[in-house]
Design an enzyme around this catalytic site. Sequence first.
Site, PDB file in Angstrom:
ATOM      1  N   GLY A  17       0.850  -1.267  -0.138  1.00  0.00           N
ATOM      2  CA  GLY A  17      -0.023  -0.017   0.013  1.00  0.00           C
ATOM      3  C   GLY A  17       0.821   1.325   0.194  1.00  0.00           C
ATOM      4  N   CYS A  44       3.840  -8.939   2.257  1.00  0.00           N
ATOM      5  CA  CYS A  44       3.644  -9.759   1.090  1.00  0.00           C
ATOM      6  C   CYS A  44       4.943 -10.353   0.376  1.00  0.00           C
ATOM      7  CB  CYS A  44       2.901  -8.757  -0.081  1.00  0.00           C
ATOM      8  SG  CYS A  44       2.287  -9.990  -1.326  1.00  0.00           S
ATOM      9  N   CYS A  49       2.706 -13.452   1.065  1.00  0.00           N
ATOM     10  CA  CYS A  49       2.065 -14.026  -0.390  1.00  0.00           C
ATOM     11  C   CYS A  49       3.153 -14.561  -1.323  1.00  0.00           C
ATOM     12  CB  CYS A  49       1.440 -13.046  -1.279  1.00  0.00           C
ATOM     13  SG  CYS A  49       0.814 -11.436  -0.247  1.00  0.00           S
ATOM     14  N   LYS A  52       5.463 -17.496   0.091  1.00  0.00           N
ATOM     15  CA  LYS A  52       4.651 -18.579   0.586  1.00  0.00           C
ATOM     16  C   LYS A  52       4.260 -19.547  -0.626  1.00  0.00           C
ATOM     17  CE  LYS A  52       0.780 -17.920  -0.104  1.00  0.00           C
ATOM     18  NZ  LYS A  52      -0.126 -17.259   0.864  1.00  0.00           N
ATOM     19  N   ALA A 117      11.091   5.242  11.013  1.00  0.00           N
ATOM     20  CA  ALA A 117      10.487   6.580  10.890  1.00  0.00           C
ATOM     21  C   ALA A 117       9.626   6.793  12.105  1.00  0.00           C
ATOM     22  CB  ALA A 117       9.800   7.133   9.829  1.00  0.00           C
ATOM     23  N   GLY A 177      -6.620 -21.738  12.674  1.00  0.00           N
ATOM     24  CA  GLY A 177      -7.325 -22.369  11.730  1.00  0.00           C
ATOM     25  C   GLY A 177      -7.753 -21.171  10.417  1.00  0.00           C
ATOM     26  N   TYR A 179      -6.054 -18.437   7.314  1.00  0.00           N
ATOM     27  CA  TYR A 179      -5.336 -18.563   6.251  1.00  0.00           C
ATOM     28  C   TYR A 179      -4.034 -19.277   6.435  1.00  0.00           C
ATOM     29  CZ  TYR A 179      -7.985 -14.927   3.362  1.00  0.00           C
ATOM     30  OH  TYR A 179      -8.833 -14.279   2.681  1.00  0.00           O
ATOM     31  N   ILE A 180      -3.132 -18.692   7.235  1.00  0.00           N
ATOM     32  CA  ILE A 180      -1.757 -18.947   7.438  1.00  0.00           C
ATOM     33  C   ILE A 180      -1.589 -20.240   7.964  1.00  0.00           C
ATOM     34  CG2 ILE A 180       0.630 -18.280   8.684  1.00  0.00           C
ATOM     35  CD1 ILE A 180      -0.544 -15.382   8.221  1.00  0.00           C
ATOM     36  N   GLU A 183      -2.471 -22.860   5.195  1.00  0.00           N
ATOM     37  CA  GLU A 183      -1.600 -22.613   4.045  1.00  0.00           C
ATOM     38  C   GLU A 183      -0.356 -23.247   4.687  1.00  0.00           C
ATOM     39  OE1 GLU A 183      -2.754 -18.860   1.568  1.00  0.00           O
ATOM     40  OE2 GLU A 183      -1.136 -18.510   3.057  1.00  0.00           O
ATOM     41  N   ARG A 200      -8.456 -24.482  17.645  1.00  0.00           N
ATOM     42  CA  ARG A 200      -9.539 -24.325  18.985  1.00  0.00           C
ATOM     43  C   ARG A 200     -11.110 -24.506  18.368  1.00  0.00           C
ATOM     44  NH1 ARG A 200      -9.121 -18.097  20.813  1.00  0.00           N
ATOM     45  NH2 ARG A 200      -9.777 -16.916  18.767  1.00  0.00           N
ATOM     46  N   GLY A 263      -3.210 -15.086  13.777  1.00  0.00           N
ATOM     47  CA  GLY A 263      -3.659 -13.578  13.490  1.00  0.00           C
ATOM     48  C   GLY A 263      -2.345 -12.596  13.389  1.00  0.00           C
ATOM     49  N   ALA A 342      -8.321 -15.896  -2.221  1.00  0.00           N
ATOM     50  CA  ALA A 342      -7.831 -17.525  -2.302  1.00  0.00           C
ATOM     51  C   ALA A 342      -6.932 -17.782  -0.787  1.00  0.00           C
ATOM     52  CB  ALA A 342      -7.028 -17.899  -3.485  1.00  0.00           C
ATOM     53  N   HIS A 437     -14.049 -27.149 -22.562  1.00  0.00           N
ATOM     54  CA  HIS A 437     -14.018 -28.366 -22.364  1.00  0.00           C
ATOM     55  C   HIS A 437     -12.573 -29.250 -22.817  1.00  0.00           C
ATOM     56  CE1 HIS A 437     -15.252 -32.398 -21.347  1.00  0.00           C
ATOM     57  NE2 HIS A 437     -15.131 -32.865 -22.653  1.00  0.00           N
ATOM     58  N   GLU A 442     -15.309 -25.502 -16.330  1.00  0.00           N
ATOM     59  CA  GLU A 442     -16.686 -25.530 -17.023  1.00  0.00           C
ATOM     60  C   GLU A 442     -17.789 -26.071 -16.327  1.00  0.00           C
ATOM     61  OE1 GLU A 442     -17.152 -28.650 -20.227  1.00  0.00           O
ATOM     62  OE2 GLU A 442     -15.584 -29.936 -19.104  1.00  0.00           O
TER      63      GLU A 442
HETATM   64  P1  NDP Z   1      -6.709 -15.377  10.559  1.00  0.00           P
HETATM   65  O1  NDP Z   1      -7.429 -14.329  11.424  1.00  0.00           O
HETATM   66  O2  NDP Z   1      -7.109 -15.862   9.329  1.00  0.00           O
HETATM   67  O3  NDP Z   1      -6.878 -16.676  11.704  1.00  0.00           O
HETATM   68  C1  NDP Z   1      -6.276 -16.616  12.967  1.00  0.00           C
HETATM   69  C2  NDP Z   1      -6.869 -17.875  13.555  1.00  0.00           C
HETATM   70  O4  NDP Z   1      -5.839 -18.157  14.650  1.00  0.00           O
HETATM   71  C3  NDP Z   1      -8.272 -18.170  13.511  1.00  0.00           C
HETATM   72  O5  NDP Z   1      -8.307 -19.503  13.361  1.00  0.00           O
HETATM   73  C4  NDP Z   1      -8.367 -18.017  15.183  1.00  0.00           C
HETATM   74  O6  NDP Z   1      -9.300 -18.708  15.794  1.00  0.00           O
HETATM   75  C5  NDP Z   1      -6.893 -18.447  15.745  1.00  0.00           C
HETATM   76  N1  NDP Z   1      -6.770 -17.767  17.093  1.00  0.00           N
HETATM   77  C6  NDP Z   1      -6.831 -16.577  17.342  1.00  0.00           C
HETATM   78  N2  NDP Z   1      -6.432 -16.494  18.600  1.00  0.00           N
HETATM   79  C7  NDP Z   1      -6.167 -17.250  18.919  1.00  0.00           C
HETATM   80  C8  NDP Z   1      -5.642 -17.901  20.270  1.00  0.00           C
HETATM   81  N3  NDP Z   1      -5.303 -17.049  21.468  1.00  0.00           N
HETATM   82  N4  NDP Z   1      -5.572 -19.178  20.595  1.00  0.00           N
HETATM   83  C9  NDP Z   1      -5.683 -20.216  19.335  1.00  0.00           C
HETATM   84  N5  NDP Z   1      -6.048 -19.823  18.336  1.00  0.00           N
HETATM   85  C10 NDP Z   1      -6.304 -18.368  18.326  1.00  0.00           C
HETATM   86  O7  NDP Z   1      -5.198 -14.896  10.703  1.00  0.00           O
HETATM   87  P2  NDP Z   1      -3.780 -15.434  10.212  1.00  0.00           P
HETATM   88  O8  NDP Z   1      -2.752 -15.636  10.887  1.00  0.00           O
HETATM   89  O9  NDP Z   1      -4.232 -16.757   9.400  1.00  0.00           O
HETATM   90  O10 NDP Z   1      -3.586 -14.457   8.882  1.00  0.00           O
HETATM   91  C11 NDP Z   1      -3.715 -13.049   9.067  1.00  0.00           C
HETATM   92  C12 NDP Z   1      -4.394 -12.536   7.761  1.00  0.00           C
HETATM   93  O11 NDP Z   1      -3.348 -12.357   6.718  1.00  0.00           O
HETATM   94  C13 NDP Z   1      -5.568 -13.103   7.250  1.00  0.00           C
HETATM   95  O12 NDP Z   1      -6.704 -12.676   7.859  1.00  0.00           O
HETATM   96  C14 NDP Z   1      -5.571 -12.852   5.895  1.00  0.00           C
HETATM   97  O13 NDP Z   1      -6.482 -11.396   5.808  1.00  0.00           O
HETATM   98  C15 NDP Z   1      -4.200 -12.427   5.432  1.00  0.00           C
HETATM   99  N6  NDP Z   1      -3.616 -13.735   4.765  1.00  0.00           N
HETATM  100  C16 NDP Z   1      -3.896 -13.694   3.317  1.00  0.00           C
HETATM  101  C17 NDP Z   1      -3.467 -14.758   2.800  1.00  0.00           C
HETATM  102  C18 NDP Z   1      -4.082 -14.916   1.345  1.00  0.00           C
HETATM  103  O14 NDP Z   1      -4.502 -13.997   0.846  1.00  0.00           O
HETATM  104  N7  NDP Z   1      -3.842 -16.278   0.617  1.00  0.00           N
HETATM  105  C19 NDP Z   1      -2.591 -15.800   3.406  1.00  0.00           C
HETATM  106  C20 NDP Z   1      -2.133 -15.475   4.532  1.00  0.00           C
HETATM  107  C21 NDP Z   1      -2.464 -14.519   5.258  1.00  0.00           C
HETATM  108  P3  NDP Z   1     -11.028 -18.501  15.791  1.00  0.00           P
HETATM  109  O15 NDP Z   1     -11.372 -18.874  14.324  1.00  0.00           O
HETATM  110  O16 NDP Z   1     -11.496 -19.335  16.683  1.00  0.00           O
HETATM  111  O17 NDP Z   1     -10.926 -16.845  15.949  1.00  0.00           O
END
Ligand code: NDP
Length: 452
Positions: A17, A44, A49, A52, A117, A177, A179-180, A183, A200, A263, A342, A437, A442
Amino acid sequence: MTTEFDYDLFVIGAGSGGVRAARMAAGKGKKVAVAEERYLGGTCVNVGCVPKKLFVYASQFPELFHASAGFGWHVEAQPRLDWATLRDNKTAEIERLNGVYNRLIENSGADLFDGRATVTGPQQVLVNGATYSARTILVATGGWPYIPKFPGSEHAISSNEMFFLDHLPKTAVVVGGGYIAVEFAGILNGLGVETHLVYRGATLLKSFDREMGAKIAAGMQAKGVHLHLNTEVDSITKTGEQLQAALSTGSTLDAGLVLYATGRQANTAGLGLETTDVVLRDDGSIPVDAHFATAEPSIYALGDVIDRVQLTPVAIQEAMVLVDHLYGDGSATIDYRDIPTAVFSQPEFGTVGLSEEQARADNRDIAVYVSDFKPMLQALGGGSDRITMKLVVDTQSDAVLGCHMVGEHAAEIIQGMGIALKAGATKAHFDATVGIHPSAAEEFVTMREKAR
Ligand code: NDP
């Protein structure tokens, strides 16, 4: 060029950005500075990205080696991964991209400061020991992985470190659970690491269509990832190089690595924003208005640091809207609806629009179309993969509200579906489109039977 101020725009953070905003503003004849303390291109390019996706490619080869036998190929020796080669080739490619970013900034005419900065007032920035005045400051400092505090949490690593491991462990525990987590679980598993994903909740990727989350979980399990759902890590202990995670279920997991993908949080600590009227949320992120203005009129913010949608293409679009607002005719806008995205899980996931649950929560009358089939590669190649495609359709208007896919090339296919949804495509438009096809895509234009 301004006379009152050293700079028209001072951008803090050279991620996706920040760099786009700086280049566009400079292109409009503004005097622009960009400061970056870490690496050009931000998360990224450096620890997100791009590297990864390179790791995802690397992790997919074993399945292809395996599938090749059915097509008549004999691979004489057992394929073997040299992690150091993969890691170092990846790093070389990222360094090349850092250079590209450097040149992009230089060629735009913006000044680049290699240093941290800090804001020292509403229109003042301190970097490398010198203070500069700026009519406008843009905070584009992104985010940083968040790891909760618990006994032994200091032994856990974040996605940042995953890109530079000295060696691959035999066994890994991945926590989260989102994205990261999914992946990296796929990457590690594909690279031959025994991988345990501890989450969890009950459904992976819970913010997306639940049926698709379940398909991804099933697909990951079929590929060998050990899923521990409804499970938390209570503590981590370290003995020598070996880690042990104690789970809330009472069992333990031994691993060479515990990755927390729980997160990301806004990067605003120590930025000096307390010297201004900028307001922060409790998690450190910066609330902004429709034009990315903070509570301090001369300071704007965009990208991950505002915690709206943490995606590179969104930050880039936000930057273009901001520069148009500041220096153009102000007509550019960003629409946060129907953003295609994605997850490069294995199986891959692509999605745009409303999930079935969101559409129902909206009290819409919907028809749901689902198709689930084996990819053609499997005809000779074998393997466990399936492809699932899903359309959520508004029965009143016939508009396609959501389009979801789990399976090979989902990201590539859903990008096109994103255009269709933006254009307001109806199910009738999908039905009237001729398929390609043989392709998986498709199937999106041949779904005739409602599943629900
Ligand atoms: P997410 O917010 O996607 O997922 C965080 C996960 O951690 C959730 O499953 C959450 O559980 C869990 N969690 C949070 N706090 C705790 C805790 N204290 N104990 C146990 N589990 C916990 O974050 P990510 O770190 O995976 O990715 C960050 C962001 O980066 C994404 O939201 C996305 O926007 C971006 N990203 C995009 C990608 C892409 O475009 N392909 C690839 C990687 C990242 P719960 O669901 O229960 O809250």
